[in-house]
Write a protein that holds these residues in place. Structure first.
Motif, short mmCIF file in Angstrom:
data_model
loop_
_atom_site.label_atom_id
_atom_site.label_comp_id
_atom_site.label_asym_id
_atom_site.label_seq_id
_atom_site.Cartn_x
_atom_site.Cartn_y
_atom_site.Cartn_z
N LYS A 158 0.83 -1.21 0.00
CA LYS A 158 0.00 0.00 0.00
C LYS A 158 0.87 1.27 0.00
O LYS A 158 0.66 2.19 -0.80
CB LYS A 158 -0.92 0.01 1.23
CG LYS A 158 -1.71 1.28 1.27
CD LYS A 158 -2.74 1.36 2.30
CE LYS A 158 -3.11 2.81 2.38
NZ LYS A 158 -4.37 3.18 2.59
N THR A 161 2.94 1.65 -3.34
CA THR A 161 2.15 2.09 -4.51
C THR A 161 1.73 3.56 -4.32
O THR A 161 1.76 4.34 -5.27
CB THR A 161 0.89 1.22 -4.75
OG1 THR A 161 0.24 0.99 -3.52
CG2 THR A 161 1.23 -0.09 -5.38
N GLN A 162 1.37 3.90 -3.09
CA GLN A 162 1.00 5.30 -2.81
C GLN A 162 2.18 6.24 -3.10
O GLN A 162 2.03 7.29 -3.72
CB GLN A 162 0.62 5.39 -1.34
CG GLN A 162 0.00 6.69 -0.90
CD GLN A 162 -0.38 6.59 0.57
OE1 GLN A 162 0.47 6.52 1.45
NE2 GLN A 162 -1.67 6.60 0.85
N ARG A 165 3.02 6.85 -7.00
CA ARG A 165 1.86 7.23 -7.80
C ARG A 165 2.23 7.79 -9.18
O ARG A 165 1.59 7.46 -10.18
CB ARG A 165 1.01 8.24 -7.01
CG ARG A 165 -0.31 8.63 -7.64
CD ARG A 165 -1.31 7.49 -7.51
NE ARG A 165 -2.59 7.78 -8.13
CZ ARG A 165 -2.87 7.65 -9.43
NH1 ARG A 165 -1.91 7.30 -10.28
NH2 ARG A 165 -4.07 7.89 -9.91
N PRO A 166 3.29 8.61 -9.29
CA PRO A 166 3.63 9.15 -10.62
C PRO A 166 4.06 8.08 -11.61
O PRO A 166 4.17 8.36 -12.80
CB PRO A 166 4.80 10.11 -10.32
CG PRO A 166 4.73 10.39 -8.87
CD PRO A 166 4.12 9.19 -8.22
N TYR A 167 4.35 6.86 -11.12
CA TYR A 167 4.83 5.81 -12.02
C TYR A 167 3.73 4.82 -12.40
O TYR A 167 4.00 3.81 -13.03
CB TYR A 167 6.00 5.06 -11.35
CG TYR A 167 7.19 5.96 -11.08
CD1 TYR A 167 8.22 6.07 -12.00
CD2 TYR A 167 7.24 6.75 -9.93
CE1 TYR A 167 9.29 6.92 -11.79
CE2 TYR A 167 8.31 7.60 -9.69
CZ TYR A 167 9.32 7.70 -10.63
OH TYR A 167 10.38 8.55 -10.42
N TRP A 168 2.51 5.08 -11.97
CA TRP A 168 1.41 4.12 -12.21
C TRP A 168 1.08 3.97 -13.69
O TRP A 168 1.10 4.95 -14.46
CB TRP A 168 0.13 4.59 -11.51
CG TRP A 168 0.06 4.27 -10.05
CD1 TRP A 168 1.11 4.06 -9.21
CD2 TRP A 168 -1.13 4.18 -9.27
NE1 TRP A 168 0.63 3.83 -7.94
CE2 TRP A 168 -0.73 3.89 -7.94
CE3 TRP A 168 -2.49 4.31 -9.53
CZ2 TRP A 168 -1.65 3.73 -6.91
CZ3 TRP A 168 -3.40 4.17 -8.50
CH2 TRP A 168 -2.97 3.87 -7.20
N ASN A 173 -6.08 0.77 -11.58
CA ASN A 173 -6.29 1.42 -10.28
C ASN A 173 -6.12 0.35 -9.21
O ASN A 173 -6.28 -0.83 -9.48
CB ASN A 173 -7.71 2.01 -10.23
CG ASN A 173 -7.79 3.14 -9.22
OD1 ASN A 173 -6.84 3.38 -8.47
ND2 ASN A 173 -8.91 3.83 -9.19
N CYS A 174 -5.79 0.76 -8.00
CA CYS A 174 -5.54 -0.24 -6.96
C CYS A 174 -6.22 0.16 -5.65
O CYS A 174 -6.20 1.33 -5.27
CB CYS A 174 -4.03 -0.34 -6.75
SG CYS A 174 -3.58 -1.79 -5.82
N LEU A 280 1.12 -2.09 -10.76
CA LEU A 280 0.84 -0.65 -10.91
C LEU A 280 1.99 0.12 -11.55
O LEU A 280 1.76 0.99 -12.38
CB LEU A 280 0.51 -0.06 -9.52
CG LEU A 280 -0.96 0.02 -9.12
CD1 LEU A 280 -1.68 1.09 -9.93
CD2 LEU A 280 -1.71 -1.29 -9.30
N ILE A 281 3.22 -0.21 -11.15
CA ILE A 281 4.35 0.61 -11.65
C ILE A 281 5.13 -0.11 -12.76
O ILE A 281 6.06 0.46 -13.33
CB ILE A 281 5.31 1.04 -10.52
CG1 ILE A 281 6.04 -0.16 -9.89
CG2 ILE A 281 4.57 1.85 -9.45
CD1 ILE A 281 7.15 0.23 -8.91
N TYR A 337 3.41 12.19 -1.31
CA TYR A 337 3.43 10.79 -1.73
C TYR A 337 3.95 9.87 -0.61
O TYR A 337 3.68 8.68 -0.61
CB TYR A 337 4.30 10.61 -2.97
CG TYR A 337 3.70 11.21 -4.23
CD1 TYR A 337 2.41 10.87 -4.64
CD2 TYR A 337 4.43 12.08 -5.03
CE1 TYR A 337 1.86 11.41 -5.80
CE2 TYR A 337 3.90 12.62 -6.19
CZ TYR A 337 2.61 12.28 -6.58
OH TYR A 337 2.07 12.80 -7.72
#
Ligand code: F6P
Length: 545
Positions: A158, A161-162, A165-168, A173-174, A280-281, A337
């Motif tokens: 968590k 990933t938070q 975020r700019p690399y998602w 979405n997660c 995500l990334i 972030y």
């Protein structure tokens, strides 16, 4: 008396700490203090000059570390020795960041190939999901990940990933579900569509009540909203070290990502527990995260103690807990972030070092792990910083700031940085009575009032802080930062001679919780427990009739 407090260094540190001059004086008497007491490693810069320390303090702390065989203990961990003595396990989260040509053995078998195979399986899966080759039961692409887990099987994925975020991947979405409170799951299920949602169940043991219950309820929801049993495999995958239990639970064998009992839950984000992060990334960024941590591993393993970032941070924290009576440590992240990082470090440190007996079972006669808490700067400045500046407890602080923002806008970032540096300065220098009185010299107050207000404005200063900088928050710098705190935690545990890798303290509550559950579901009132427990159980029973 424990071996640690019998060391001649212990009273020396006590006496030395009691007679150190105020940090203001230390800065005034040495213009090179910042240069001497700062260090760069693995993309991170640490300013530790605002600590209650001189060369002599550092010498004493380093000697204590040497006397406690810190270097040998670090090497033992990296080599895979059974340092988790109560669970008879090696502690090898560092092997998850190893290069493929490394040879790290558990029970005589090199574990690196297995780590790499699992990473390859993750890479294949990430590619299948993100390319659209892996489709939901109606042939649609996956748009949402719901990650179900708790503790280390939740916080790491968590928070990372938070933070990244700019690399998602913009098409994913997660959502994270940990709490057994149905609200947590129900609120997340409201946001997603069963046709396009992938559930990742993460549980090292595959025996954690919250995670099993949430997964079963998620599956019920999936089946009640269009999916059928044959579709479950397209929407549910698991990460666990208990593959047998996961298969018995109904997880498709191909959809189980293994992890191992030589990875502690709170050290597991680098394993397949990091699958939500990788999705995500992307896998390349996930590898960059591992590489950042690996760089910190190398630094920790090879740098001499006096130039070793995790060792220095660990030793200072120990100094304040054992010789200045600090009972908590605050982590202040000056980056939105990184707002979740204090909670992550809280589990890492408090579950690791919240122990009261040494490795051989002797009760400690010194403080061990402090309370770790914190939050996001600048918000805390308008709330709990008051206690840090003027309250009675000593609260050492870590300030963390990337030099460049992912979202440059006007002078926001300069303001953010100025607040960060201004806070460390205020903590260090404080404000004397004379300075407070001088500030009031032009006011209309009477002398008596000025005297009173000046007393309230006095800030003792001499409050320690570390400042950690990085050029930019990237997967690499984040990996190094998290590994830094893992190793900092290790350093303290090694000196306190405790087992930082078990967590027996959480077991009793789990066992009693199960017993209470049976009583809540029973046909008659509880009457065999203590009066308070009986009373609470019976109140709940009556309310649910
Ligand atoms: O209850 C504490 C704990 O055992 C943590 O150490 C762990 O990270 C968490 O529960 C979750 O455990 P699991 O991954 O086995 O579900």
């Amino acid at each position: 008396m424990t071996k640690l407090t019998q060391s001649t260094l212990w009273p020396q540190l006590e006496q030395h700490s009691a007679k150190l001059p105020h940090m203001r004086t230390l800065f005034e008497s040495d213009s090179e203090r910042f240069d001497k007491m700062s260090l760069s490693a693995c993309g991170l810069f640490l300013d530790y000059s605002k600590n209650r320390a001189t060369d002599e303090t550092l010498k004493l702390l380093v000697s204590l570390a040497e006397e406690c065989n810190l270097t040998a203990k670090i090497q033992a961990m990296f080599k895979g020795e059974i340092i988790n003595n109560t669970e008879k396990r090696a502690v090898l989260h560092t092997a998850l960041r190893a290069n493929s040509d490394q040879d790290i053995r558990v029970d005589g078998i090199n574990i690196v190939p297995e780590v790499k195979q699992t990473q390859a399986k993750m890479a294949k899966f990430v590619d299948a999901v993100t390319s659209g080759q892996w489709l939901g039961y109606t042939g649609k692409k996956i748009t949402d990940i719901v990650a179900i887990g708790i503790g280390g099987s939740f916080l790491g994925p968590k928070i990372v990933t938070q933070a990244l975020r700019p690399y998602w991947n913009p098409s994913l979405n997660c959502h994270f579900v940990a709490n057994v409170d149905a609200t947590s799951l129900v609120e997340k299920l409201r946001l997603v569509n069963p046709e396009t949602t992938l559930f990742i169940m993460s549980s090292k043991s595959f025996g954690t009540q919250e995670t099993l219950t949430n997964t079963l309820s998620a599956k019920d929801w999936f089946l009640a909203n269009g999916g059928c049993q044959a579709d479950v495999a397209k929407h549910f995958v698991a990460v666990t070290s208990n593959v047998t239990k996961a298969t018995e639970f109904g997880m498709d064998a191909d959809n189980i990502f293994p992890m191992w009992d030589w990875v502690g839950g709170r050290y597991s984000l680098w394993s397949a527990i990091g699958l939500p992060i990788a999705l995500l990334i992307g896998m390349d960024n996930f590898y960059a995260l591992l590489d950042g941590a690996k760089a910190m591993d190398e630094h920790f393993l090879h740098a001499p103690i006096e130039k070793n970032m995790p060792a220095i941070m660990g030793l200072f924290s120990l100094l304040y807990g054992n010789f200045h009576q600090a009972q908590s440590h605050v982590v202040l992240t000056y980056d939105h972030y990184l707002r979740g990082l204090p909670a992550y470090f809280q589990q890492l440190d408090m579950e690791s070092n919240g122990k009261s007996v040494t490795l051989n079972g002797e009760t400690v006669n010194y403080s061990t792990g402090p309370v770790i808490w914190g939050g996001e700067g600048t918000n805390g400045q308008h709330a709990y910083h008051q206690l840090i500046h003027q309250g009675t407890p000593l609260i050492p602080a870590d300030f963390i700031l990337p030099l460049q923002s992912h979202n440059p806008l006007g002078e926001h970032h300069q303001q953010l940085a100025s607040n960060c540096f201004g806070q460390t300065q205020a903590m260090m220098q404080g404000r004397t009575y004379e300075e407070a009185l001088a500030e009031l010299s032009h006011s209309q107050l009477s002398d008596e009032e000025k005297n009173l207000i000046a007393k309230h404005k006095v800030m003792p200063g001499n409050k320690p802080s570390n400042t950690l900088l990085m050029n930019k928050l990237t997967p690499g710098t984040l990996g190094a930062l998290i590994a830094l705190y893992e190793h900092r935690t290790f350093v303290q545990g090694a000196i306190w001679d405790i087992n930082s890798f078990d967590q027996w303290g959480v077991e009793l509550g789990k066992t009693l919780g199960n017993d209470v559950l049976a009583r809540l579901k029973a046909d008659s009132d509880a009457n065999e427990l203590d009066a308070s427990s009986n009373g609470l159980i019976n109140k709940f029973r009556r309310a649910s009739i």
